[in-house]
Motif scaffolding. Sequence first.
Motif, mmCIF file in Angstrom:
data_model
loop_
_atom_site.group_PDB
_atom_site.id
_atom_site.type_symbol
_atom_site.label_atom_id
_atom_site.label_comp_id
_atom_site.label_asym_id
_atom_site.label_seq_id
_atom_site.Cartn_x
_atom_site.Cartn_y
_atom_site.Cartn_z
ATOM 1 N N THR A 17 0.848 -1.187 0.000
ATOM 2 C CA THR A 17 0.000 0.000 0.000
ATOM 3 C C THR A 17 0.886 1.240 0.000
ATOM 4 O OG1 THR A 17 -0.069 0.177 2.410
ATOM 5 C CG2 THR A 17 -1.760 -1.210 1.355
ATOM 6 N N GLN A 18 0.296 2.366 -0.333
ATOM 7 C CA GLN A 18 1.041 3.623 -0.267
ATOM 8 C C GLN A 18 1.521 3.872 1.160
ATOM 9 O OE1 GLN A 18 -1.501 6.698 -1.834
ATOM 10 N NE2 GLN A 18 -0.917 6.240 -3.950
ATOM 11 N N GLU A 19 0.705 3.531 2.122
ATOM 12 C CA GLU A 19 1.070 3.728 3.523
ATOM 13 C C GLU A 19 2.281 2.888 3.901
ATOM 14 O OE1 GLU A 19 -0.835 3.552 8.013
ATOM 15 O OE2 GLU A 19 -2.126 3.170 6.292
ATOM 16 N N GLU A 20 2.316 1.631 3.470
ATOM 17 C CA GLU A 20 3.459 0.764 3.768
ATOM 18 C C GLU A 20 4.741 1.318 3.145
ATOM 19 O OE1 GLU A 20 1.271 -3.590 4.109
ATOM 20 O OE2 GLU A 20 1.660 -2.754 2.117
ATOM 21 N N VAL A 21 4.635 1.778 1.920
ATOM 22 C CA VAL A 21 5.809 2.341 1.240
ATOM 23 C C VAL A 21 6.259 3.612 1.942
ATOM 24 C CG1 VAL A 21 6.670 3.319 -0.915
ATOM 25 C CG2 VAL A 21 5.205 1.296 -0.966
ATOM 26 N N SER A 22 5.308 4.446 2.321
ATOM 27 C CA SER A 22 5.660 5.707 2.971
ATOM 28 C C SER A 22 6.399 5.474 4.287
ATOM 29 C CB SER A 22 4.423 6.568 3.209
ATOM 30 O OG SER A 22 3.587 6.028 4.201
ATOM 31 N N LYS A 23 5.973 4.471 5.044
ATOM 32 C CA LYS A 23 6.656 4.159 6.299
ATOM 33 C C LYS A 23 8.065 3.634 6.059
ATOM 34 C CE LYS A 23 2.532 3.372 9.051
ATOM 35 N NZ LYS A 23 1.717 2.412 9.793
ATOM 36 N N THR A 24 8.231 2.844 5.025
ATOM 37 C CA THR A 24 9.546 2.295 4.702
ATOM 38 C C THR A 24 10.505 3.387 4.244
ATOM 39 O OG1 THR A 24 8.553 0.202 4.051
ATOM 40 C CG2 THR A 24 10.775 0.619 3.248
ATOM 41 N N LEU A 25 9.995 4.351 3.485
ATOM 42 C CA LEU A 25 10.847 5.414 2.939
ATOM 43 C C LEU A 25 10.912 6.649 3.838
ATOM 44 C CD1 LEU A 25 9.803 5.319 -0.826
ATOM 45 C CD2 LEU A 25 11.712 4.155 0.282
ATOM 46 N N TYR A 26 10.150 6.635 4.941
ATOM 47 C CA TYR A 26 10.102 7.767 5.864
ATOM 48 C C TYR A 26 9.637 9.049 5.177
ATOM 49 C CZ TYR A 26 12.763 4.527 8.721
ATOM 50 O OH TYR A 26 13.164 3.414 9.420
ATOM 51 N N VAL A 27 8.585 8.910 4.377
ATOM 52 C CA VAL A 27 7.915 10.057 3.768
ATOM 53 C C VAL A 27 6.422 9.895 4.042
ATOM 54 C CG1 VAL A 27 9.655 10.349 1.950
ATOM 55 C CG2 VAL A 27 7.638 8.932 1.502
ATOM 56 N N SER A 28 5.646 10.913 3.760
ATOM 57 C CA SER A 28 4.206 10.824 4.000
ATOM 58 C C SER A 28 3.525 10.005 2.909
ATOM 59 C CB SER A 28 3.595 12.225 4.056
ATOM 60 O OG SER A 28 3.603 12.815 2.775
ATOM 61 N N GLN A 29 2.337 9.510 3.239
ATOM 62 C CA GLN A 29 1.540 8.782 2.253
ATOM 63 C C GLN A 29 1.174 9.724 1.114
ATOM 64 O OE1 GLN A 29 -2.122 9.204 1.795
ATOM 65 N NE2 GLN A 29 -1.925 7.838 0.052
ATOM 66 N N GLN A 30 0.959 10.993 1.441
ATOM 67 C CA GLN A 30 0.636 11.993 0.419
ATOM 68 C C GLN A 30 1.787 12.157 -0.572
ATOM 69 O OE1 GLN A 30 -2.416 13.553 0.116
ATOM 70 N NE2 GLN A 30 -1.590 14.170 -1.866
ATOM 71 N N THR A 31 3.014 12.043 -0.098
ATOM 72 C CA THR A 31 4.181 12.122 -0.983
ATOM 73 C C THR A 31 4.164 10.987 -1.990
ATOM 74 O OG1 THR A 31 5.514 13.253 0.688
ATOM 75 C CG2 THR A 31 6.710 12.092 -1.050
ATOM 76 N N ILE A 32 3.878 9.770 -1.524
ATOM 77 C CA ILE A 32 3.794 8.616 -2.434
ATOM 78 C C ILE A 32 2.698 8.861 -3.467
ATOM 79 C CG2 ILE A 32 3.399 6.121 -2.619
ATOM 80 C CD1 ILE A 32 5.992 6.917 -1.088
ATOM 81 N N SER A 33 1.554 9.341 -3.009
ATOM 82 C CA SER A 33 0.444 9.642 -3.905
ATOM 83 C C SER A 33 0.852 10.693 -4.945
ATOM 84 C CB SER A 33 -0.758 10.143 -3.098
ATOM 85 O OG SER A 33 -1.813 10.515 -3.952
ATOM 86 N N ASN A 34 1.532 11.727 -4.501
ATOM 87 C CA ASN A 34 1.972 12.784 -5.424
ATOM 88 C C ASN A 34 2.957 12.252 -6.456
ATOM 89 O OD1 ASN A 34 0.352 14.712 -4.215
ATOM 90 N ND2 ASN A 34 1.995 15.570 -2.981
#
Length: 64
Positions: A17-34
């Motif tokens: 999920t975007q949330e899982e990726v965001s936690k792994t990369l230490y960025v926000s879920q919104q960043t992944i979405s963007n």
Amino acid sequence: MRLGKNLKAARINCELTQEEVSKTLYVSQQTISNWEKEISTPDINNLIKISELYHVSIESLLKE
């Protein structure tokens, strides 16, 4: 460029999920979405991390 579509396809292929990726990369879920919507692009360090996380080459992510 197709970077956003390639990022989303690779993430879904890894069943993340975007949330899982965001936690792994230490960025926000919104960043992944963007990134996936091509509103913004990941810097080279994050692109390397994404490549490793998704088990794909950077070239395949950047490919048109």
